[in-house]
Design an enzyme around this catalytic site. Structure first.
Site, PDB file in Angstrom:
ATOM      1  N   GLY A   8     -46.003  -7.682  -8.933  1.00 48.15           N
ATOM      2  CA  GLY A   8     -45.208  -7.790  -7.723  1.00 48.15           C
ATOM      3  C   GLY A   8     -45.692  -8.929  -6.853  1.00 48.15           C
ATOM      4  N   ASN A   9     -45.049  -9.132  -5.722  1.00 47.44           N
ATOM      5  CA  ASN A   9     -45.432 -10.228  -4.835  1.00 47.44           C
ATOM      6  C   ASN A   9     -46.812 -10.030  -4.224  1.00 47.44           C
ATOM      7  OD1 ASN A   9     -42.950 -12.006  -4.665  1.00 47.44           O
ATOM      8  ND2 ASN A   9     -42.057 -10.020  -4.202  1.00 47.44           N
ATOM      9  N   ASN A  11     -49.265  -7.143  -5.303  1.00 44.05           N
ATOM     10  CA  ASN A  11     -50.236  -6.639  -6.278  1.00 44.05           C
ATOM     11  C   ASN A  11     -49.674  -6.687  -7.693  1.00 44.05           C
ATOM     12  OD1 ASN A  11     -52.392  -5.824  -4.464  1.00 44.05           O
ATOM     13  ND2 ASN A  11     -51.061  -4.164  -3.803  1.00 44.05           N
ATOM     14  N   THR A  12     -50.588  -6.750  -8.661  1.00 48.05           N
ATOM     15  CA  THR A  12     -50.237  -6.645 -10.070  1.00 48.05           C
ATOM     16  C   THR A  12     -50.912  -5.393 -10.620  1.00 48.05           C
ATOM     17  OG1 THR A  12     -50.046  -9.035 -10.308  1.00 48.05           O
ATOM     18  CG2 THR A  12     -50.293  -7.757 -12.332  1.00 48.05           C
ATOM     19  N   PRO A 108     -36.635  -8.158 -12.185  1.00 45.30           N
ATOM     20  CA  PRO A 108     -37.093  -7.292 -13.280  1.00 45.30           C
ATOM     21  C   PRO A 108     -37.541  -5.914 -12.806  1.00 45.30           C
ATOM     22  CG  PRO A 108     -38.008  -9.490 -13.508  1.00 45.30           C
ATOM     23  CD  PRO A 108     -37.342  -9.445 -12.170  1.00 45.30           C
ATOM     24  N   ASP A 109     -38.190  -5.860 -11.640  1.00 45.17           N
ATOM     25  CA  ASP A 109     -38.649  -4.565 -11.135  1.00 45.17           C
ATOM     26  C   ASP A 109     -37.491  -3.621 -10.865  1.00 45.17           C
ATOM     27  OD1 ASP A 109     -37.870  -6.364  -9.106  1.00 45.17           O
ATOM     28  OD2 ASP A 109     -39.047  -5.322  -7.586  1.00 45.17           O
ATOM     29  N   THR A 132     -42.996  -5.148  -1.154  1.00 46.86           N
ATOM     30  CA  THR A 132     -42.995  -6.292  -0.244  1.00 46.86           C
ATOM     31  C   THR A 132     -41.648  -6.396   0.442  1.00 46.86           C
ATOM     32  OG1 THR A 132     -44.561  -7.427  -1.697  1.00 46.86           O
ATOM     33  CG2 THR A 132     -43.410  -8.765  -0.070  1.00 46.86           C
TER      34      THR A 132
END
Length: 259
Positions: A8-9, A11-12, A108-109, A132
């Protein structure tokens, strides 16, 4: 084992799926400068500390930050000897294709959340993701993503307020004790908290009016549980929704290739 990566913008998230359950889930700050070697050292160290002896054989990636995908691909290729599926790319098939305007690229999310939400709850569904951005994904009766809403995320709004108004402090979001704040911090917390409650209620109401049918609402994302305290709208709050969707999409593609 399957390595699921949701970038994500902010966290991964990395999760290891053993075929029946997630063995572990870890998160790291999203940084496009992080190399494949750095990812591997971090990930392998966590696996060792948690005494997880996992042989990664497959991987799937969902990323809203295109610049990180290259190094995540290298991580999978170099260290796990596998070619990862990347949600949104032509070689990654979805159970049901999205129905949106021609030429539109869906995050994609949002596609992954749609697949997971439909699997658990069926169609006529609204997935609210507190990330985010605060997003609303509308799932048709057949499981297709058919559109939605994007609003500024909670922390993004707090940061913008702090940056634009020098006299206002940066505050942590929490459920306020009362709607009427008696100090600056309490006033900001009330405005953000109850403002987002009103935003979610209003958008859900409008979606239901346009669809002219009952729509179940579920929530996911880091702040979902906090906002679930404010009102009785969410049928459930699911922290693992995105990871569940990645497993489903990977399984779907493996079955398609085997057919």
């Amino acid at each position: 084992m399957l390595l699921c990566i949701d970038c994500g913008n902010t966290n991964t998230v990395f999760s290891i799926w053993d075929g029946s359950a997630f063995r572990a889930t870890w998160r790291i700050a999203t940084d496009h400068r992080r190399t494949a070697d750095e990812y591997f050292v971090w990930l392998s160290s966590l696996m060792m500390l948690n005494k997880i002896e996992a042989v990664i054989s497959d991987a799937i990636i969902s990323s809203t930050v295109p610049r990180v995908v290259f190094n995540l691909r290298v991580l999978c290729n170099r260290y796990y000897d596998c070619r990862p599926l990347v949600v949104g790319k032509p070689d990654c098939d979805l159970p049901v294709a999205p129905r949106v305007d021609q030429g539109t690229t869906v995050g994609p999310d949002r596609l992954v959340n749609t697949v997971a939400g439909f699997d658990r709850h069926g169609g006529d569904l609204i997935v609210v993701d507190f990330g985010t951005a605060t997003t609303f994904d509308v799932v048709a009766p057949d499981g297709a993503y058919i559109g939605g809403v994007i609003a500024p995320g909670v922390n993004l709004s707090l940061e913008a307020l702090h940056m634009a108004a020098a006299a206002l402090p940066h505050v942590d979001i929490t459920k306020p004790q009362a709607t009427i704040g008696t100090n600056t911090v309490a006033c900001i917390q009330s405005g953000i908290y109850w403002g987002y409650i009103g935003l979610v209620e209003g958008i859900v109401r409008q979606i239901r009016n346009e669809r002219e049918r009952p729509m179940k609402v579920i929530a996911t994302g880091g702040l979902a549980a906090l906002f679930d305290q404010g009102f009785d709208l969410f049928a459930s709050v699911e922290d693992d929704l995105t990871m569940h969707g990645l497993v489903l999409i990977h399984d779907h593609n493996m079955k398609r290739h085997a057919a």
